[in-house]
Design an enzyme around this catalytic site. Structure first.
Site, mmCIF file in Angstrom:
data_model
loop_
_atom_site.group_PDB
_atom_site.id
_atom_site.type_symbol
_atom_site.label_atom_id
_atom_site.label_comp_id
_atom_site.label_asym_id
_atom_site.label_seq_id
_atom_site.Cartn_x
_atom_site.Cartn_y
_atom_site.Cartn_z
ATOM 1 N N HIS A 125 6.026 -26.996 1.039
ATOM 2 C CA HIS A 125 7.108 -27.066 2.028
ATOM 3 C C HIS A 125 7.779 -25.699 2.188
ATOM 4 C CE1 HIS A 125 10.921 -28.501 3.898
ATOM 5 N NE2 HIS A 125 11.444 -27.569 3.121
ATOM 6 N N GLU A 126 8.121 -25.077 1.050
ATOM 7 C CA GLU A 126 8.795 -23.777 1.106
ATOM 8 C C GLU A 126 7.897 -22.715 1.740
ATOM 9 O OE1 GLU A 126 11.880 -23.542 0.569
ATOM 10 O OE2 GLU A 126 12.128 -25.529 -0.327
ATOM 11 N N HIS A 178 7.860 -22.591 5.574
ATOM 12 C CA HIS A 178 8.883 -21.791 6.248
ATOM 13 C C HIS A 178 8.367 -20.369 6.511
ATOM 14 C CE1 HIS A 178 11.954 -24.790 6.145
ATOM 15 N NE2 HIS A 178 12.030 -24.827 4.817
ATOM 16 N N GLU A 237 13.016 -27.714 9.102
ATOM 17 C CA GLU A 237 12.786 -28.371 7.813
ATOM 18 C C GLU A 237 11.738 -29.482 7.961
ATOM 19 O OE1 GLU A 237 13.686 -27.492 4.906
ATOM 20 O OE2 GLU A 237 15.102 -25.918 5.471
#
Length: 416
Positions: free
Chosen positions: A275-276, A279, A355
């Site tokens: 997920h990070e 970004h 997000e």
């Protein structure tokens, strides 16, 4: 002026009472009946005591947020006369205008810090009372001191640039100051991982070599130019869990809190890291900067007109000489605070979009919705986070989709 301030006090009292009733008495955290007993129901992975504590803590934090902004505005208004006195003191101490500016910024920032310190200390004690914070009082003061010094330095630089631009172009300063702010934002974003973050935290290479190899493999697939993964000693401050990828270009850093290493399984950690990395891979950092720059363009234009109107109509009441008067700077800070609060829903709406895209990227990279569900169940449990939030809180404070929304998304991904 006495009647004006009395009116503000009465208005704030009514506002505060309304918020207290809403946040402390309202039914804010119910979930749809159809989800009771499912994996999104906190009762399936949290104890009743943990759920109660999470909801109580959220109420207190939200109340503090909605009360602190008008309190700060009231303090700024009340200190306009004090700002004039500080300017006089600075002029008596120094002849050079730059040194006068430094003295004024130091005095005013110190006063604001002292007046608003009780809010920070209250939230620090609340986190301790709820068992989230492990931070000692010495560490609290150390961090607060660093915050103060960085704030003074940053404010001095910004005020120096602002006054120079205002003097050079009194009718277009908002445009030129906006243009100057762009490289400043990029510079701070670039140096944060290697200069600012180490001032507060101790970073070490990740010791778990197997997990490190798996994370770096994900990083390579995401085209992140990193050959190291860092763990940071956050257990000296908190029991909560987190991880992130920050920085831009070659300064990108992959960081895990040591708490997440202790409390999550490797497959759960990998979904969080994917997920990070989403970004970074989807350039959300740059999109966020661009979105902020666009909002600030509108904000600077509005601030220019509001600042000029305020000084021309009411500046003489406090003894403010004009737009370039040091004593007028609190007015600009007041306007910026109002606009920051008012623009929070737009900023959070944008943040929630990226997000969710990062969640989708994590599923594309790992294909493991089950691990993601377990990870966010742990996050809710360890961070004392309610799985859902009332709309008002989500608008103004919700930079992420609710945990309930995220768990449902991962469940749908698994079903597909």
């Amino acid at each position: 002026m006495k009647r004006f301030y009395m009116g503000l006090v009465v208005a704030f009292g009514v506002y505060a009472l309304t918020l207290i009733v809403y946040f402390l008495k309202g039914d804010l955290f119910h979930i749809p009946y159809a989800l009771i007993g499912t994996i999104a129901d906190p009762h399936t992975f949290m104890t009743t005591q943990e759920i109660t504590k999470a909801e109580s803590l959220s109420r207190i934090r939200s109340l503090a947020y909605f009360l602190s902004t008008p309190l700060q505005l009231g303090v700024l208004l009340a200190l306009l006369g004090v700002a004039v006195r500080f300017r006089r003191v600075a002029e008596k101490l120094f002849r050079a205008s730059f040194l006068q500016m430094v003295a004024f910024v130091l005095l005013f920032t110190l006063l604001m810090d002292v007046l608003l310190l009780p809010i920070d200390y209250f939230l620090f004690k609340i986190d301790q009372a709820y068992g989230l914070s492990t931070e000692t009082l010495a560490l609290f003061w150390s961090d607060h001191g660093k915050d103060f010094l960085i704030n003074v330095l940053g404010t001095t630089v910004i005020v120096w640039i602002f006054r120079g631009v205002l003097k050079w172009s009194p009718n277009r300063w908002w445009l030129w100051f906006w243009l100057v702010s762009i490289p400043l934002i990029l510079f701070v974003t670039f140096i944060q991982p290697v200069v600012l973050d180490p001032l507060y935290h101790d970073f070490q290479p990740l010791q778990n070599q197997e997990l490190k190899a798996q994370i770096l493999q994900l990083a390579a697939q995401s085209h992140i130019p990193a050959d190291q993964v860092y763990e940071v000693n956050m257990s000296e401050r908190t029991h909560t869990i987190n991880a992130y990828v920050n920085g831009i270009g070659g300064n990108a850093r992959i960081v895990l809190w040591d708490t997440i290493l202790k409390k999550l399984q490797p497959d759960e950690i990998l979904t969080v890291m994917a997920h990070e990395m989403g970004h970074y891979a989807e350039r959300h950092i740059y999109l966020g900067i661009a979105y902020g720059i666009l909002l600030s363009f509108i904000g600077f234009w509005l601030a220019f007109h509001a600042y000029r109107l305020f000084i021309r109509r009411w500046g003489s009441i406090w003894g403010i000489r004009g737009e370039n008067d040091l004593a007028a700077l609190p007015i600009l800070l007041l306007i910026v605070t109002i606009m920051s609060f008012a623009s929070a829903p737009a900023q959070n709406a944008f943040s929630r979009v990226i997000e969710h895209r990062a969640d989708a990227y994590a599923m594309k990279m790992t294909g493991d919705g089950s691990a993601a569900i377990r990870a966010f169940q742990h996050i809710a449990k360890e961070n004392l986070s309610p799985v859902t939030q009332p709309k008002l809180v989500q608008w103004f404070r919700g930079s992420h989709p609710t945990i309930l929304e995220r768990i449902l998304y991962f469940e749908q991904f698994d079903k597909r």
